[in-house]
Design an enzyme around this catalytic site. Structure first.
Site, PDB file in Angstrom:
ATOM      1  N   CYS A 164     154.287 -27.571  21.045  1.00  0.00           N
ATOM      2  CA  CYS A 164     154.516 -28.173  22.348  1.00  0.00           C
ATOM      3  C   CYS A 164     154.864 -29.623  22.042  1.00  0.00           C
ATOM      4  O   CYS A 164     155.573 -29.883  21.073  1.00  0.00           O
ATOM      5  CB  CYS A 164     153.295 -28.002  23.256  1.00  0.00           C
ATOM      6  SG  CYS A 164     151.725 -28.423  22.481  1.00  0.00           S
ATOM      7  N   ARG A 167     148.788 -26.879  24.583  1.00  0.00           N
ATOM      8  CA  ARG A 167     149.494 -25.657  24.968  1.00  0.00           C
ATOM      9  C   ARG A 167     149.656 -24.722  23.775  1.00  0.00           C
ATOM     10  O   ARG A 167     149.476 -23.499  23.886  1.00  0.00           O
ATOM     11  CB  ARG A 167     150.872 -26.001  25.552  1.00  0.00           C
ATOM     12  CG  ARG A 167     150.851 -26.504  26.975  1.00  0.00           C
ATOM     13  CD  ARG A 167     152.182 -27.094  27.391  1.00  0.00           C
ATOM     14  NE  ARG A 167     152.412 -28.407  26.801  1.00  0.00           N
ATOM     15  CZ  ARG A 167     153.488 -29.148  27.010  1.00  0.00           C
ATOM     16  NH1 ARG A 167     154.464 -28.685  27.800  1.00  0.00           N
ATOM     17  NH2 ARG A 167     153.604 -30.338  26.460  1.00  0.00           N
TER      18      ARG A 167
END
Length: 323
Positions: free
Chosen positions: A156, A162
């Site tokens: 990410c 994430r």
């Protein structure tokens, strides 16, 4: 699919496809053209997660963005390749989770790697559709690469929250790992701990997501378009900002030191005497590299593909474009 979706490469003001647009949401966010916030605070790459094909790293930057950081802290795809080779690893697939397209293009990705983008908003737990797309991309790659040991690189912006959530979600839902074990394993290999408490709470206390349909490929990956390693940027170390990056403690640490020219070896370091005028015909030559004639001309670079050919979202309707 993309006719009404306006994605600006210089901004992260992208509405997640399929999400309702708020009526009072008319103001555009301020355009961001520089290096991501806190990007220097994180190690470039982690280590391969044992027993898996996953390796996490922060987003590699294109050359124009790398010019804005100290040379020792710059990190692009070719630096990533060097780091992996130092670990005796080879990459096969990149899964890009950033919610923007401004950090790099397919023309920056080596053509030996495949690429898939899953638009994933930060700060909030990824949707079930995004989780399913991540599982599908992983399963499809593993199915097609049973005869080799190539890795799946996931990033990410910082390669942490994430990225950590979706990698751990796969290990929990598909591989059957205990949530605490999965998180600890990811953190130790990344070299940083997942920071978002809502991500950790969902991983450790939330329900497992369904694996139904993970063997159905959603989209075919796209090959990178970069053939050769680009030349180093012309900005000298002295002109770059001072480094406050924590750097890598792993194999990629100090990766640029051996690539720098020794002091005095560059013809550009020669200075003119005061008052001496430079011949007009030499002005452009003095700024460029005397070896520039050996570089491939700009026209050889492959054209940038339309966004629809390599950017996709799990929540978006099916496109008419055949990939």
């Amino acid at each position: 699919m993309f006719k009404n979706l306006k994605l600006e490469e210089e901004t992260e003001n992208i509405r997640e496809p399929g999400a309702a647009e708020l009526p009072n949401q008319k103001k555009k966010k301020k355009k961001k053209n520089g290096v991501p916030d806190r990007w220097l605070d994180y190690r470039c790459t982690g280590l391969r997660i044992p027993g898996t094909r996953f390796i996490a790293f922060k987003v590699p930057l294109n050359p124009s963005l790398n010019c804005q950081v100290p040379e020792s802290d710059s990190f692009g795809f070719w630096d990533l390749m060097d780091s992996l080779e130092s670990q005796n690893q080879k990459l096969g697939l990149i899964i890009d989770l950033t919610f923007t397209t401004r950090y790099y293009k397919l023309t920056d990705v080596p053509q030996t790697w495949s690429y898939i983008k899953i638009l994933t908003k930060g700060h909030q737990v990824p949707s079930d559709a995004a989780i399913l797309s991540f599982k599908r991309a992983t399963r499809q790659f593993l199915k097609e690469n049973q005869d080799n040991n190539k890795l799946i690189g996931v990033h990410c912006t910082h390669g942490l929250n994430r990225t950590g959530y979706l990698v751990c979600r796969y290990l929990i839902d598909v591989d059957g790992l205990d949530p605490a074990v999965a998180v600890k394993l990811f953190n130790s290999c990344r070299g940083h701990d997942i920071e978002r408490q809502n991500y950790l709470k969902d991983l450790q206390q939330g329900a497992k997501r369904s694996n139904e349909g993970i063997d159905e490929p959603e989209v075919k990956s796209t090959r990178g378009l970069a053939v050769d390693r680009p030349p180093r940027t012309g900005i000298s170390t002295e002109d770059r900002p001072e480094s406050d990056c924590k750097g890598d403690s792993g194999p990629s640490e100090g990766k640029h030191k051996d690539m720098r020219r020794p002091s005095g070896s560059d013809h550009r370091e020669k200075t003119q005497s005061t008052g001496e005028k430079r011949p007009p015909g030499n002005r452009r030559r003095q700024k460029g590299d005397h070896k520039s004639r050996d570089r491939p001309p700009q026209s050889r670079l492959p054209p940038t593909l339309p966004l629809a050919l390599y950017v996709w979202s799990p929540a978006a309707p099916k496109s008419d474009n055949k990939l």
